[in-house]
Motif scaffolding. Structure first.
Motif, PDB file in Angstrom:
ATOM      1  N   LYS A 149      -7.807  -1.471  30.658  1.00 34.49           N
ATOM      2  CA  LYS A 149      -8.933  -0.426  31.250  1.00 34.49           C
ATOM      3  C   LYS A 149     -10.471  -0.897  30.825  1.00 34.49           C
ATOM      4  CE  LYS A 149      -9.673   4.681  30.968  1.00 34.49           C
ATOM      5  NZ  LYS A 149      -9.229   5.957  30.140  1.00 34.49           N
ATOM      6  N   PHE A 150     -10.310  -1.235  29.490  1.00 30.09           N
ATOM      7  CA  PHE A 150     -11.553  -1.810  29.148  1.00 30.09           C
ATOM      8  C   PHE A 150     -12.101  -2.997  29.790  1.00 30.09           C
ATOM      9  CE2 PHE A 150     -13.601  -4.783  26.222  1.00 30.09           C
ATOM     10  CZ  PHE A 150     -14.676  -4.344  25.941  1.00 30.09           C
ATOM     11  N   LEU A 151     -11.250  -4.013  29.976  1.00 30.59           N
ATOM     12  CA  LEU A 151     -11.478  -5.152  30.638  1.00 30.59           C
ATOM     13  C   LEU A 151     -12.046  -4.985  32.120  1.00 30.59           C
ATOM     14  CD1 LEU A 151      -9.071  -7.938  29.455  1.00 30.59           C
ATOM     15  CD2 LEU A 151     -11.601  -7.757  28.615  1.00 30.59           C
ATOM     16  N   ARG A 152     -11.378  -4.083  32.791  1.00 32.30           N
ATOM     17  CA  ARG A 152     -11.737  -3.610  34.064  1.00 32.30           C
ATOM     18  C   ARG A 152     -13.158  -3.250  34.261  1.00 32.30           C
ATOM     19  NH1 ARG A 152      -7.269  -0.188  35.921  1.00 32.30           N
ATOM     20  NH2 ARG A 152      -5.884  -1.881  36.739  1.00 32.30           N
ATOM     21  N   GLN A 153     -13.849  -2.625  33.105  1.00 36.08           N
ATOM     22  CA  GLN A 153     -15.082  -2.290  33.234  1.00 36.08           C
ATOM     23  C   GLN A 153     -16.217  -3.341  33.302  1.00 36.08           C
ATOM     24  OE1 GLN A 153     -15.744   0.368  29.655  1.00 36.08           O
ATOM     25  NE2 GLN A 153     -13.718   1.235  30.141  1.00 36.08           N
ATOM     26  N   HIS A 154     -15.543  -4.478  32.842  1.00 38.83           N
ATOM     27  CA  HIS A 154     -16.641  -5.680  32.506  1.00 38.83           C
ATOM     28  C   HIS A 154     -16.058  -6.947  33.543  1.00 38.83           C
ATOM     29  CE1 HIS A 154     -18.545  -4.356  29.107  1.00 38.83           C
ATOM     30  NE2 HIS A 154     -17.373  -3.577  28.690  1.00 38.83           N
ATOM     31  N   LEU A 155     -14.936  -6.896  33.926  1.00 39.66           N
ATOM     32  CA  LEU A 155     -14.509  -8.255  34.527  1.00 39.66           C
ATOM     33  C   LEU A 155     -13.616  -8.007  35.792  1.00 39.66           C
ATOM     34  CD1 LEU A 155     -13.387 -10.221  31.160  1.00 39.66           C
ATOM     35  CD2 LEU A 155     -15.380 -10.779  32.562  1.00 39.66           C
ATOM     36  N   HIS A 156     -13.291  -8.983  36.363  1.00 36.72           N
ATOM     37  CA  HIS A 156     -12.615  -8.980  37.778  1.00 36.72           C
ATOM     38  C   HIS A 156     -11.063  -8.999  37.335  1.00 36.72           C
ATOM     39  CE1 HIS A 156     -11.755  -9.212  41.926  1.00 36.72           C
ATOM     40  NE2 HIS A 156     -10.922 -10.563  41.679  1.00 36.72           N
ATOM     41  N   TRP A 157     -10.144  -8.262  37.674  1.00 37.60           N
ATOM     42  CA  TRP A 157      -8.828  -8.424  37.389  1.00 37.60           C
ATOM     43  C   TRP A 157      -8.141  -9.607  38.478  1.00 37.60           C
ATOM     44  CZ3 TRP A 157      -4.131  -6.951  40.323  1.00 37.60           C
ATOM     45  CH2 TRP A 157      -3.023  -7.161  39.666  1.00 37.60           C
ATOM     46  N   VAL A 158      -7.542 -10.402  37.832  1.00 38.76           N
ATOM     47  CA  VAL A 158      -7.032 -11.632  38.533  1.00 38.76           C
ATOM     48  C   VAL A 158      -5.527 -11.376  39.087  1.00 38.76           C
ATOM     49  CG1 VAL A 158      -6.401 -13.948  38.818  1.00 38.76           C
ATOM     50  CG2 VAL A 158      -8.629 -13.167  37.396  1.00 38.76           C
ATOM     51  N   GLN A 159      -4.770 -10.959  37.932  1.00 37.49           N
ATOM     52  CA  GLN A 159      -3.254 -10.696  38.236  1.00 37.49           C
ATOM     53  C   GLN A 159      -2.848 -10.534  36.638  1.00 37.49           C
ATOM     54  OE1 GLN A 159      -0.867 -14.878  37.195  1.00 37.49           O
ATOM     55  NE2 GLN A 159      -1.402 -14.708  39.394  1.00 37.49           N
ATOM     56  N   ASN A 160      -1.613  -9.592  36.910  1.00 36.58           N
ATOM     57  CA  ASN A 160      -0.824  -9.451  35.469  1.00 36.58           C
ATOM     58  C   ASN A 160      -1.856  -9.368  34.481  1.00 36.58           C
ATOM     59  OD1 ASN A 160       1.568  -9.421  34.360  1.00 36.58           O
ATOM     60  ND2 ASN A 160       2.344 -11.829  34.334  1.00 36.58           N
ATOM     61  N   SER A 161      -1.822 -10.269  33.527  1.00 41.56           N
ATOM     62  CA  SER A 161      -2.735 -10.232  32.451  1.00 41.56           C
ATOM     63  C   SER A 161      -4.059 -11.015  32.062  1.00 41.56           C
ATOM     64  CB  SER A 161      -1.886 -10.383  31.086  1.00 41.56           C
ATOM     65  OG  SER A 161      -0.503  -9.524  31.023  1.00 41.56           O
ATOM     66  N   VAL A 162      -4.616 -11.095  33.322  1.00 41.57           N
ATOM     67  CA  VAL A 162      -5.443 -12.131  33.625  1.00 41.57           C
ATOM     68  C   VAL A 162      -6.751 -11.440  34.217  1.00 41.57           C
ATOM     69  CG1 VAL A 162      -6.340 -14.374  34.274  1.00 41.57           C
ATOM     70  CG2 VAL A 162      -3.738 -13.893  33.861  1.00 41.57           C
ATOM     71  N   PHE A 163      -8.017 -11.729  33.284  1.00 38.11           N
ATOM     72  CA  PHE A 163      -9.454 -11.286  33.959  1.00 38.11           C
ATOM     73  C   PHE A 163     -10.276 -12.365  33.941  1.00 38.11           C
ATOM     74  CE2 PHE A 163      -7.510  -7.175  33.055  1.00 38.11           C
ATOM     75  CZ  PHE A 163      -8.129  -6.062  34.012  1.00 38.11           C
TER      76      PHE A 163
END
Lengths: 85, 85
Positions: A19-33
């Motif tokens: 949830k936090f990373l989604r605010q800053h980065l682009h979700w790529v897959q699984n556990s990767v932004f």
């Protein structure tokens, strides 16, 4: 700068990280932004991640690059970058 | 060149992917491998991965870099790179 962040975080905390990373980065897959960040954002991301994770149990690896790297996908593209750039 | 490979592969095939990548690259964590490869190795890795995965269901993202990138770990280092380099 451009960052690729991969994480291996216990199930209790994984949604908070996502949830936090989604605010800053682009979700790529699984556990990767990944995504372009300023130096200030980069520092903020690191300090917030340190607060969220258990540093004795979880692991977050941050690759720091100068610019968006060459990138190839085999199989399906879980979340096409082109849609947001 | 240096590659970082992240994969999101169905449980039936994930061990095969892991076992194959382990022969060529360094395991970082979870579903992430990285390492220096020649152009020929790179092509071989891609073609073998295409054989292993189901391209309608699985996803493998390959970041291709010129050299080993800056890399920071928060929390624990699942498999310290320094041990093998």
């Amino acid at each position: 700068m451009y960052v690729v962040i991969v994480y291996d975080v216990s199930v209790e905390r994984v949604n908070k990280v996502k949830k936090f990373l989604r605010q800053h980065l682009h979700w790529v897959q699984n556990s990767v932004f990944e995504g372009e960040v300023t130096r200030a954002e980069f520092e903020r991301i690191k300090s917030t991640l340190r607060e969220i994770i258990d540093e004795d149990e979880d692991s977050v690896v941050i690759y720091r690059l100068r610019s968006r790297p060459m990138r190839e996908t085999l199989g399906i593209e879980k979340n096409p970058l082109e849609d947001i750039i």
